[in-house]
Design a protein around this motif. Structure first.
Motif, short mmCIF file in Angstrom:
data_model
loop_
_atom_site.label_atom_id
_atom_site.label_comp_id
_atom_site.label_asym_id
_atom_site.label_seq_id
_atom_site.Cartn_x
_atom_site.Cartn_y
_atom_site.Cartn_z
N VAL A 7 0.96 -1.33 -0.21
CA VAL A 7 0.03 0.22 -0.08
C VAL A 7 0.95 1.35 0.10
CG1 VAL A 7 -1.42 1.25 1.50
CG2 VAL A 7 -2.01 -0.99 1.01
N LYS A 8 1.84 1.12 0.73
CA LYS A 8 2.71 2.32 0.96
C LYS A 8 3.45 2.65 -0.53
CE LYS A 8 6.80 3.84 3.40
NZ LYS A 8 8.02 3.58 4.77
N GLN A 9 3.92 1.55 -1.03
CA GLN A 9 4.54 1.72 -2.28
C GLN A 9 3.54 2.31 -3.40
OE1 GLN A 9 6.55 -1.97 -3.57
NE2 GLN A 9 7.86 -1.98 -1.83
N GLN A 12 2.95 5.80 -3.40
CA GLN A 12 3.90 6.63 -3.95
C GLN A 12 3.98 6.41 -5.48
OE1 GLN A 12 7.27 5.07 -1.83
NE2 GLN A 12 6.95 6.06 0.08
N LYS A 13 3.14 6.01 -6.03
CA LYS A 13 2.80 5.51 -7.58
C LYS A 13 4.09 4.47 -7.99
CE LYS A 13 -0.75 7.98 -7.87
NZ LYS A 13 -2.25 7.30 -8.00
N LYS A 14 4.55 3.45 -7.03
CA LYS A 14 5.38 2.67 -7.45
C LYS A 14 4.56 1.43 -7.59
CE LYS A 14 9.34 4.73 -4.82
NZ LYS A 14 10.19 4.68 -3.86
N PHE A 15 4.17 0.95 -8.81
CA PHE A 15 3.45 -0.29 -9.10
C PHE A 15 4.33 -1.53 -9.37
CE2 PHE A 15 0.90 3.56 -9.89
CZ PHE A 15 -0.08 3.26 -9.17
N GLU A 39 -6.05 3.56 -7.59
CA GLU A 39 -4.85 4.32 -7.68
C GLU A 39 -4.12 4.03 -9.03
OE1 GLU A 39 -3.35 6.41 -5.28
OE2 GLU A 39 -5.03 6.12 -4.41
N PHE A 40 -4.51 3.01 -9.78
CA PHE A 40 -3.76 2.73 -11.03
C PHE A 40 -4.80 2.96 -12.37
CE2 PHE A 40 -2.36 -0.18 -14.38
CZ PHE A 40 -0.96 -0.09 -14.45
N ILE A 41 -5.92 3.17 -11.99
CA ILE A 41 -6.86 3.42 -13.38
C ILE A 41 -7.58 4.76 -12.96
CG2 ILE A 41 -8.78 2.51 -14.39
CD1 ILE A 41 -7.89 -0.26 -13.77
N ASP A 42 -7.47 5.44 -14.06
CA ASP A 42 -8.49 6.69 -13.99
C ASP A 42 -9.80 6.15 -14.06
OD1 ASP A 42 -10.07 8.83 -15.02
OD2 ASP A 42 -8.07 10.05 -15.59
#
Length: 339
Positions: A7-9, A12-15, A39-42
């Protein structure tokens, strides 16, 4: 890694290109996957950027093909596949044939426009399998073990706070006692209590007692706790409530015996140096139940617990052989153990 680190990553937008989610906390797993989606998908791209598969019906090679296919009209996509049972030690009862090498090849060379999420509700993965070793080596595993007792209490407090209310640590413990440890159930009961209390108000023990729906098992859990604390009046009140709910006395005896058996087992394993988490795994119960049983067990000698179990076994025999009336027999037992 544990889900909190993942979740933390993600914040930070680290997928990661792949997430293999496993564990017994299904509620947390589903929340994590929804968080990843958000978080990943608009939101405007969801119709084209999100795919769902069931690996009991679709092979992993077909899923990987979808992951590798360029997204249509969107910059990236998220592919979610449930029931990845082929990664556990359980026997695969489906007729789907999975070409595991297809997934192995993808792990070595993932695309940069897709994220693959595999998930399975299982306590452990089969780490003897090459594919599991590879996923672990690449740090793609995300575990969702049962929350520890202090984590569970904190989770309730945070959940209440999200609904705009307050709750003390002690009252959070009461919530667990009444509603159990299932997070789905706890979430629903928390929402109910917060709606009743209103914004910026504190959830009280009285509200929980009034609003929370208790299962038979939870009533027995509380009943045994009252027996242990030698609170006869409260124990009888719960017993009579169970009778009003048309619960069979023989079933009540069986559930009381099960709880005292757990207390005895926890006491025995604890004396051998097992941790609460190890005991929970060995007995297949939630760590919070171990914590409660451990505290209750400290009030008894092992021989006392064996004596209680013998009394319950004898009572069961006397009722079934017609030597004593059911309700009278349980009342007599409650008086005996509260002396």
């Amino acid at each position: 890694m544990e889900y909190k680190e993942a979740v933390k990553q993600i914040k930070q937008k680290k997928f990661s290109p792949i997430y293999l989610c496993y564990g017994t906390e299904k509620f947390l797993m589903n929340e994590f996957i929804q968080f990843l989606i958000n978080e990943f998908i608009d939101p405007v791209h969801k119709d084209f950027a999100l795919s769902h598969f069931d690996l009991n019906e679709t092979s992993i090679d077909q899923v990987v093909e979808d992951v590798e296919t360029l997204p249509f009209m969107v910059p990236n996509k998220l592919v979610i596949a449930k029931n990845a049972n082929f990664l556990t030690g359980s026997r695969d009862k489906t007729k789907v044939e999975h070409q595991i090498e297809k997934l192995e090849n993808y792990i070595h060379s993932p695309v940069d426009y897709s994220v693959l999420v595999l998930y399975v509700q299982a306590e452990k993965l089969d780490e003897r399998k090459k594919i599991v070793k590879l996923l672990k080596k690449q740090n793609h595993l995300v575990s969702f073990p049962p929350l520890k007792p202090n984590e569970l209490s904190k989770w309730i407090q945070n959940r209440v706070k999200k609904h705009g209310c307050m709750i003390s640590e002690q009252t959070a413990e009461t919530f667990i006692l009444y509603a159990g440890t299932n997070l789905q159930t706890l979430a629903a009961e928390i929402e109910k209590c917060c709606l009743f209390a209103g914004a910026d108000q504190e959830i009280t023990r009285e509200m929980i007692n009034q609003l929370v729906v208790r299962s038979v098992e939870q009533n027995i859990f509380i009943l045994v706790d009252e027996i242990v604390r030698k609170k006869l009046e409260q124990a009888l009140t719960i017993f009579y409530t169970l009778l009003k709910q048309k619960e069979e006395p023989i079933k009540i005896i069986s559930l009381i015996a099960r709880q005292f058996r757990i207390i005895l087992q926890v006491k025995e394993l604890s004396s051998k140096g097992y941790s609460q988490y190890q005991i929970a795994s060995q007995l297949s119960i939630h760590p919070y139940a171990v914590k409660i049983a451990d505290g209750q067990g400290k009030l008894y000698q092992e021989r006392d617990l064996v004596d209680i179990l013998n009394k319950l076994a004898e009572l069961d025999y006397q009722i079934k052989s017609g030597q004593i009336e059911k309700v009278l027999g349980i009342e007599k037992f409650l008086f005996q153990v509260n002396i």
